[in-house]
Design an enzyme around this catalytic site. Structure first.
Site, PDB file in Angstrom:
ATOM      1  N   HIS A 408      33.788   9.740  44.374  1.00  0.00           N
ATOM      2  CA  HIS A 408      32.446   9.657  44.947  1.00  0.00           C
ATOM      3  C   HIS A 408      32.029  10.952  45.644  1.00  0.00           C
ATOM      4  O   HIS A 408      30.840  11.175  45.901  1.00  0.00           O
ATOM      5  CB  HIS A 408      32.367   8.487  45.931  1.00  0.00           C
ATOM      6  CG  HIS A 408      31.042   7.792  45.926  1.00  0.00           C
ATOM      7  ND1 HIS A 408      29.846   8.463  45.832  1.00  0.00           N
ATOM      8  CD2 HIS A 408      30.720   6.471  46.002  1.00  0.00           C
ATOM      9  CE1 HIS A 408      28.848   7.598  45.852  1.00  0.00           C
ATOM     10  NE2 HIS A 408      29.350   6.382  45.950  1.00  0.00           N
ATOM     11  N   ARG A 409      32.976  11.818  45.957  1.00  0.00           N
ATOM     12  CA  ARG A 409      32.630  13.104  46.558  1.00  0.00           C
ATOM     13  C   ARG A 409      31.946  14.013  45.529  1.00  0.00           C
ATOM     14  O   ARG A 409      31.189  14.906  45.885  1.00  0.00           O
ATOM     15  CB  ARG A 409      33.888  13.808  47.093  1.00  0.00           C
ATOM     16  CG  ARG A 409      34.637  13.033  48.167  1.00  0.00           C
ATOM     17  CD  ARG A 409      35.963  13.699  48.491  1.00  0.00           C
ATOM     18  NE  ARG A 409      36.825  13.798  47.314  1.00  0.00           N
ATOM     19  CZ  ARG A 409      38.038  14.331  47.326  1.00  0.00           C
ATOM     20  NH1 ARG A 409      38.532  14.820  48.460  1.00  0.00           N
ATOM     21  NH2 ARG A 409      38.768  14.390  46.218  1.00  0.00           N
TER      22      ARG A 409
END
Length: 435
Positions: A408-409
């Protein structure tokens, strides 16, 4: 002046290795390029070479020693005219030899890598050691050059003959002491759980076999623990109808029989993912600590199971290659991976990975992202299932379940969904991949 031969770093991520076998003995004369020893890393067994000529004056690390840290002195090289009396006291590293002899016949033929050797401690102005070959030191002394002011072009910045021959007395490196020291990288949080002694005590009185961890197992444990602790995974799932692909694959394989080419479903998956990364370029990215690197080519890694672990060889520029070229390259990489003959550049890098357990009958699973990749596709088996068509009619189709694990980064939910949809569209419309 005696020269220390150091444990080499055979890959950018190597921190320690096993000195499996010495190919020389004390008193042997060696020249640049001669093979010195076999080193086992977490991924392969490789030979490394001498970079200087001289006589092996003393072996500091016995063969079979595990956990030898990179840059640890493992032997001492004597120059012409020197003897063992010039060595002085040399402390062997705290690596314990294995109880059993290292494997030789069963080990795959290793690849050659240059040895790392360094002259004894000659402090720089800031107290660091200068690494230079004995010949480079002699030339520097004759020319009146300060070695601390010369940039080395050898392994890990080692100063070699060409560096001092090309250097001028007035040429100096900027002083490093005025520059702030780099902050050490933050370590991944330590895994919690019972200690080995606690687990052993728990099974006291029960029959078991204790299996020591080899380098590969230790690396897998460390990297996947780091991945699950530090990477915010999220998961996207889709079912893919394979009937059109299976029919198209059958037609292509019949036409390719004369060339002895047989395409697998996995070859189509590799191609579909490579093209999808071009369709959704923002998802073709990796996490680089304080930034995201967005790649231009589609470098796709594919997990290959081997005895005791796995490799993830990388097919570079996969979007540019034909299905037959991808199939041939994948077969070659997988074969050499199982023999542990891959070079580090063949299994490092990539932005995206594929893990296929469909051949084992697994319907679906969630794969762990291999840092610094932005995503990994977990592929299940294709099975016959009832499906409802667009016209509302019930029929039977071959359906394959896939799960995209996403960092998700690097990739947000909507972007990950676009990437997965592009993969699905490529696989359900396989002829589009040839356009």
């Amino acid at each position: 002046m005696p020269t220390e031969i150091l444990m080499p770093a055979l890959s950018p991520t190597m921190e320690e290795g096993t000195l499996a076998k010495w190919l020389v003995k004390e008193g042997d004369t060696v020249s640049s390029g001669d093979l010195l020893a076999e080193i086992e890393t977490d991924k392969a067994t490789m030979e490394f070479e001498a970079v200087d000529e001289g006589v092996i004056g003393k072996i500091l690390v016995a063969e079979g020693s595990e956990g030898v840290k990179v840059n640890t002195p493992i032997a001492v090289l004597l120059e012409e005219g020197e003897s063992a009396d010039d060595i002085g006291e040399a402390s062997a590293p705290a690596a314990e030899p294995k109880a059993e002899a290292p494997k030789s016949d069963a080990a795959p033929k290793p690849e050659a890598a240059p040895a790392a050797s360094a002259a004894p401690a000659a402090p720089k102005a800031d107290g660091e050691r200068i690494f230079a070959s004995p010949l480079a030191r002699r030339i520097a002394a004759d020319k009146g050059l300060d070695l601390s002011q010369i940039s080395g072009s050898g392994p890990r910045g080692r100063i070699v003959k060409a560096d001092v021959e090309n250097a001028q007395p007035s040429a100096a490196k900027p002083a490093a002491k005025d520059q702030p020291a780099a902050a050490p990288a933050a370590a991944a949080p330590a895994a919690t759980g019972p200690s080995s002694s606690q687990v052993i005590a728990m099974y006291e009185g029960r029959e078991y076999e204790e299996i020591p961890l080899n380098g590969m197992r230790k690396t897998i444990a460390a990297r996947l623990t780091e991945a699950k602790q530090s990477i915010p995974h999220f998961y996207l799932r889709r079912d893919i109808r394979l009937d059109a692909l299976l029919k198209f694959r059958g037609q292509l394989n019949k036409q390719l029989e004369a060339r002895s080419v047989k395409l697998s479903v996995n070859d189509f998956i590799i191609k579909a993912c490579a093209l999808a990364l071009q369709t959704v370029p923002a998802a073709n990215a990796v996490w680089a600590g304080d930034r995201v690197l967005q790649l231009k080519p589609s470098d796709v890694a594919v997990a290959v199971a081997i005895e005791g672990g796995l490799f993830t060889p990388v097919l570079k520029d996969a979007e540019m290659k034909s299905l037959s070229a991808l199939s041939s390259e994948m077969k070659d990489l997988a074969s050499r991976a199982r023999d542990r003959k891959l070079a580090p550049h063949e299994y490092q890098g990539g932005s995206f990975a594929i893990s296929n357990l469909g051949m084992f009958g697994i319907d679906n699973f969630d794969a762990v992202i291999n840092p610094p990749h932005g995503a990994i596709l977990a592929v299940g088996a294709g099975v016959k299932k009832p499906v409802v068509g667009a016209d509302g009619e019930l029929s039977v189709a071959t359906v394959m379940s896939v799960t995209l694990s996403v960092d998700h980064r690097v990739i947000d939910g909507a972007l990950g969904a676009q990437l997965l949809d592009a993969i699905v569209q490529n696989l359900e419309n396989p002829m589009v991949m040839l356009a």
